[in-house]
Motif scaffolding. Structure first.
Motif, PDB file in Angstrom:
ATOM      1  N   ARG A   1      30.338  21.044  42.020  1.00  0.00           N
ATOM      2  CA  ARG A   1      30.235  22.045  41.292  1.00  0.00           C
ATOM      3  C   ARG A   1      31.554  23.127  41.403  1.00  0.00           C
ATOM      4  O   ARG A   1      31.381  23.771  42.615  1.00  0.00           O
ATOM      5  CB  ARG A   1      28.924  22.749  41.330  1.00  0.00           C
ATOM      6  N   ILE A   2      32.464  23.309  40.813  1.00  0.00           N
ATOM      7  CA  ILE A   2      33.627  23.998  41.021  1.00  0.00           C
ATOM      8  C   ILE A   2      33.190  25.636  40.343  1.00  0.00           C
ATOM      9  O   ILE A   2      33.485  26.567  41.329  1.00  0.00           O
ATOM     10  CB  ILE A   2      34.892  23.397  40.731  1.00  0.00           C
ATOM     11  N   ILE A   3      32.822  25.623  39.309  1.00  0.00           N
ATOM     12  CA  ILE A   3      32.615  26.972  38.714  1.00  0.00           C
ATOM     13  C   ILE A   3      31.080  27.290  38.776  1.00  0.00           C
ATOM     14  O   ILE A   3      30.476  26.755  38.323  1.00  0.00           O
ATOM     15  CB  ILE A   3      33.020  26.847  37.248  1.00  0.00           C
ATOM     16  N   PRO A   4      30.794  28.358  39.428  1.00  0.00           N
ATOM     17  CA  PRO A   4      29.133  28.719  39.606  1.00  0.00           C
ATOM     18  C   PRO A   4      29.010  29.263  38.174  1.00  0.00           C
ATOM     19  O   PRO A   4      29.704  29.802  37.452  1.00  0.00           O
ATOM     20  CB  PRO A   4      29.383  29.938  40.699  1.00  0.00           C
ATOM     21  N   GLU A   5      27.568  29.331  38.051  1.00  0.00           N
ATOM     22  CA  GLU A   5      26.908  30.089  36.891  1.00  0.00           C
ATOM     23  C   GLU A   5      27.203  31.414  37.190  1.00  0.00           C
ATOM     24  O   GLU A   5      27.233  31.970  37.997  1.00  0.00           O
ATOM     25  CB  GLU A   5      25.359  29.689  36.897  1.00  0.00           C
ATOM     26  N   PHE A   6      27.273  32.045  36.027  1.00  0.00           N
ATOM     27  CA  PHE A   6      27.232  33.499  35.932  1.00  0.00           C
ATOM     28  C   PHE A   6      26.281  34.120  36.529  1.00  0.00           C
ATOM     29  O   PHE A   6      26.292  35.276  37.116  1.00  0.00           O
ATOM     30  CB  PHE A   6      27.889  33.858  34.558  1.00  0.00           C
ATOM     31  N   ASP A   7      25.130  33.842  36.263  1.00  0.00           N
ATOM     32  CA  ASP A   7      23.843  34.334  36.543  1.00  0.00           C
ATOM     33  C   ASP A   7      23.192  33.704  37.949  1.00  0.00           C
ATOM     34  O   ASP A   7      22.234  33.749  38.167  1.00  0.00           O
ATOM     35  CB  ASP A   7      22.820  34.579  35.365  1.00  0.00           C
ATOM     36  N   SER A   8      24.186  33.025  38.644  1.00  0.00           N
ATOM     37  CA  SER A   8      23.523  32.023  39.713  1.00  0.00           C
ATOM     38  C   SER A   8      22.870  33.108  40.779  1.00  0.00           C
ATOM     39  O   SER A   8      23.783  34.187  41.137  1.00  0.00           O
ATOM     40  CB  SER A   8      24.692  31.302  40.461  1.00  0.00           C
ATOM     41  N   PRO A   9      21.796  32.962  41.265  1.00  0.00           N
ATOM     42  CA  PRO A   9      21.442  33.969  42.417  1.00  0.00           C
ATOM     43  C   PRO A   9      22.121  33.807  43.726  1.00  0.00           C
ATOM     44  O   PRO A   9      22.081  34.432  44.659  1.00  0.00           O
ATOM     45  CB  PRO A   9      19.984  33.274  42.809  1.00  0.00           C
ATOM     46  N   LYS A  10      23.200  32.805  43.748  1.00  0.00           N
ATOM     47  CA  LYS A  10      24.213  32.868  44.900  1.00  0.00           C
ATOM     48  C   LYS A  10      25.113  33.873  44.664  1.00  0.00           C
ATOM     49  O   LYS A  10      25.873  34.042  45.766  1.00  0.00           O
ATOM     50  CB  LYS A  10      24.547  31.257  45.048  1.00  0.00           C
ATOM     51  N   ASN A  11      25.546  34.470  43.476  1.00  0.00           N
ATOM     52  CA  ASN A  11      26.566  35.237  43.439  1.00  0.00           C
ATOM     53  C   ASN A  11      26.213  36.631  43.974  1.00  0.00           C
ATOM     54  O   ASN A  11      25.249  37.217  44.137  1.00  0.00           O
ATOM     55  CB  ASN A  11      26.991  35.439  41.902  1.00  0.00           C
ATOM     56  N   TRP A  12      27.297  37.248  44.360  1.00  0.00           N
ATOM     57  CA  TRP A  12      27.405  38.778  44.890  1.00  0.00           C
ATOM     58  C   TRP A  12      27.573  39.553  43.787  1.00  0.00           C
ATOM     59  O   TRP A  12      28.705  39.790  43.507  1.00  0.00           O
ATOM     60  CB  TRP A  12      28.621  38.893  45.996  1.00  0.00           C
ATOM     61  N   THR A  13      26.513  39.759  43.014  1.00  0.00           N
ATOM     62  CA  THR A  13      26.759  40.773  41.694  1.00  0.00           C
ATOM     63  C   THR A  13      27.277  42.035  42.249  1.00  0.00           C
ATOM     64  O   THR A  13      27.971  42.820  41.215  1.00  0.00           O
ATOM     65  CB  THR A  13      25.489  40.943  40.904  1.00  0.00           C
ATOM     66  N   GLN A  14      26.894  42.677  43.072  1.00  0.00           N
ATOM     67  CA  GLN A  14      27.671  43.881  43.747  1.00  0.00           C
ATOM     68  C   GLN A  14      28.911  43.953  44.156  1.00  0.00           C
ATOM     69  O   GLN A  14      29.488  45.130  44.140  1.00  0.00           O
ATOM     70  CB  GLN A  14      26.778  44.702  45.110  1.00  0.00           C
ATOM     71  N   ASP A  15      29.623  42.704  44.115  1.00  0.00           N
ATOM     72  CA  ASP A  15      31.182  42.698  44.234  1.00  0.00           C
ATOM     73  C   ASP A  15      31.873  42.787  42.961  1.00  0.00           C
ATOM     74  O   ASP A  15      33.046  42.937  43.066  1.00  0.00           O
ATOM     75  CB  ASP A  15      31.446  41.329  44.987  1.00  0.00           C
ATOM     76  N   ARG A  16      31.146  42.735  41.802  1.00  0.00           N
ATOM     77  CA  ARG A  16      32.064  42.374  40.661  1.00  0.00           C
ATOM     78  C   ARG A  16      33.029  43.440  40.204  1.00  0.00           C
ATOM     79  O   ARG A  16      33.794  43.071  39.604  1.00  0.00           O
ATOM     80  CB  ARG A  16      30.792  42.154  39.447  1.00  0.00           C
ATOM     81  N   ASN A  17      32.480  44.684  40.470  1.00  0.00           N
ATOM     82  CA  ASN A  17      33.286  45.908  40.054  1.00  0.00           C
ATOM     83  C   ASN A  17      34.489  46.179  41.146  1.00  0.00           C
ATOM     84  O   ASN A  17      35.533  46.998  40.881  1.00  0.00           O
ATOM     85  CB  ASN A  17      32.654  47.161  39.837  1.00  0.00           C
ATOM     86  N   LEU A  18      34.427  45.353  42.203  1.00  0.00           N
ATOM     87  CA  LEU A  18      35.441  45.620  43.164  1.00  0.00           C
ATOM     88  C   LEU A  18      36.792  44.826  42.822  1.00  0.00           C
ATOM     89  O   LEU A  18      36.975  43.751  42.060  1.00  0.00           O
ATOM     90  CB  LEU A  18      35.020  44.698  44.576  1.00  0.00           C
ATOM     91  N   GLU A  19      37.970  45.318  43.413  1.00  0.00           N
ATOM     92  CA  GLU A  19      39.470  44.607  43.174  1.00  0.00           C
ATOM     93  C   GLU A  19      39.478  43.319  43.099  1.00  0.00           C
ATOM     94  O   GLU A  19      39.866  42.515  42.262  1.00  0.00           O
ATOM     95  CB  GLU A  19      40.288  45.477  43.650  1.00  0.00           C
ATOM     96  N   ASN A  20      38.826  42.619  44.464  1.00  0.00           N
ATOM     97  CA  ASN A  20      38.848  41.346  44.671  1.00  0.00           C
ATOM     98  C   ASN A  20      37.696  40.918  44.507  1.00  0.00           C
ATOM     99  O   ASN A  20      37.080  39.859  45.334  1.00  0.00           O
ATOM    100  CB  ASN A  20      39.636  40.825  45.948  1.00  0.00           C
ATOM    101  N   GLY A  21      36.536  41.102  43.651  1.00  0.00           N
ATOM    102  CA  GLY A  21      35.246  40.679  43.512  1.00  0.00           C
ATOM    103  C   GLY A  21      34.638  39.834  42.737  1.00  0.00           C
ATOM    104  O   GLY A  21      33.601  39.272  42.755  1.00  0.00           O
ATOM    105  N   ASN A  22      35.735  39.121  42.062  1.00  0.00           N
ATOM    106  CA  ASN A  22      35.365  38.187  41.050  1.00  0.00           C
ATOM    107  C   ASN A  22      35.918  36.666  41.424  1.00  0.00           C
ATOM    108  O   ASN A  22      36.272  35.973  40.554  1.00  0.00           O
ATOM    109  CB  ASN A  22      35.481  38.533  39.832  1.00  0.00           C
ATOM    110  N   TYR A  23      36.189  36.581  42.682  1.00  0.00           N
ATOM    111  CA  TYR A  23      36.664  35.232  43.087  1.00  0.00           C
ATOM    112  C   TYR A  23      35.490  34.060  43.269  1.00  0.00           C
ATOM    113  O   TYR A  23      34.306  34.381  43.398  1.00  0.00           O
ATOM    114  CB  TYR A  23      37.300  35.139  44.838  1.00  0.00           C
ATOM    115  N   THR A  24      35.921  32.964  43.139  1.00  0.00           N
ATOM    116  CA  THR A  24      35.120  31.737  43.065  1.00  0.00           C
ATOM    117  C   THR A  24      35.370  31.292  44.669  1.00  0.00           C
ATOM    118  O   THR A  24      36.510  30.670  45.030  1.00  0.00           O
ATOM    119  CB  THR A  24      35.157  30.597  42.243  1.00  0.00           C
ATOM    120  N   ASN A  25      34.357  31.433  45.400  1.00  0.00           N
ATOM    121  CA  ASN A  25      34.265  30.744  46.701  1.00  0.00           C
ATOM    122  C   ASN A  25      33.326  29.657  47.139  1.00  0.00           C
ATOM    123  O   ASN A  25      32.475  29.478  46.106  1.00  0.00           O
ATOM    124  CB  ASN A  25      33.787  31.985  47.624  1.00  0.00           C
TER     125      ASN A  25
END
Ligand SMILES: [Zn+2]
Length: 96
Positions: free
Chosen positions: A46-70
C-alpha cells in the motif's frame, strides 16, 4: 547544459519565486520516488494512504511540508504527515 545554467535560465524565464516553488515540487516528487523505492524493497504494497486513515497526522496538514507520504518504521504502513515523521499517528500514540 549544466544544472547551474539551467537554474539561471529558468530563473530568468519564470522568475525566481516561481522557480523556487517548482524546485520544491520537484523535491517532493524526488522524495516520493525515494519512499516508493523503499516501500518496494520492504515489500509493502500500500503506497498511498487513505485520506482519512487514523494513521495520518491530520495536524500536520497545514504545515509547509506536512502532506508527505511516509512509511511507518513500526507497522510499515503508508501514512500522511510531515516529511520528517518516521512513525504513524497510531504507532506514535501506543509506544510502550
Ligand atoms: Zn505505524
Amino acid at each position: 547544459m549544466t544544472y547551474e545554467n539551467l537554474f539561471n535560465y529558468m530563473a530568468r524565464e519564470h522568475g525566481l519565486n516561481l522557480l523556487i516553488e517548482e524546485m520544491q515540487e520537484i523535491e517532493k516528487m524526488v522524495d516520493l520516488d525515494r519512499q516508493q523505492e523503499e516501500i518496494k524493497s520492504n515489500e509493502v504494497t500500500r503506497i498511498i494512504p487513505e485520506f482519512d486513515s487514523p494513521k495520518n497526522w491530520t495536524q500536520d496538514r497545514n504545515l509547509e511540508n506536512g502532506n508527505y507520504t511516509n512509511v511507518c518504521i513500526r507497522c510499515k504502513s503508508a501514512f500522511m504527515g510531515h516529511k520528517r515523521r518516521v512513525l504513524c499517528f497510531e504507532c506514535a500514540n501506543k509506544l510502550d
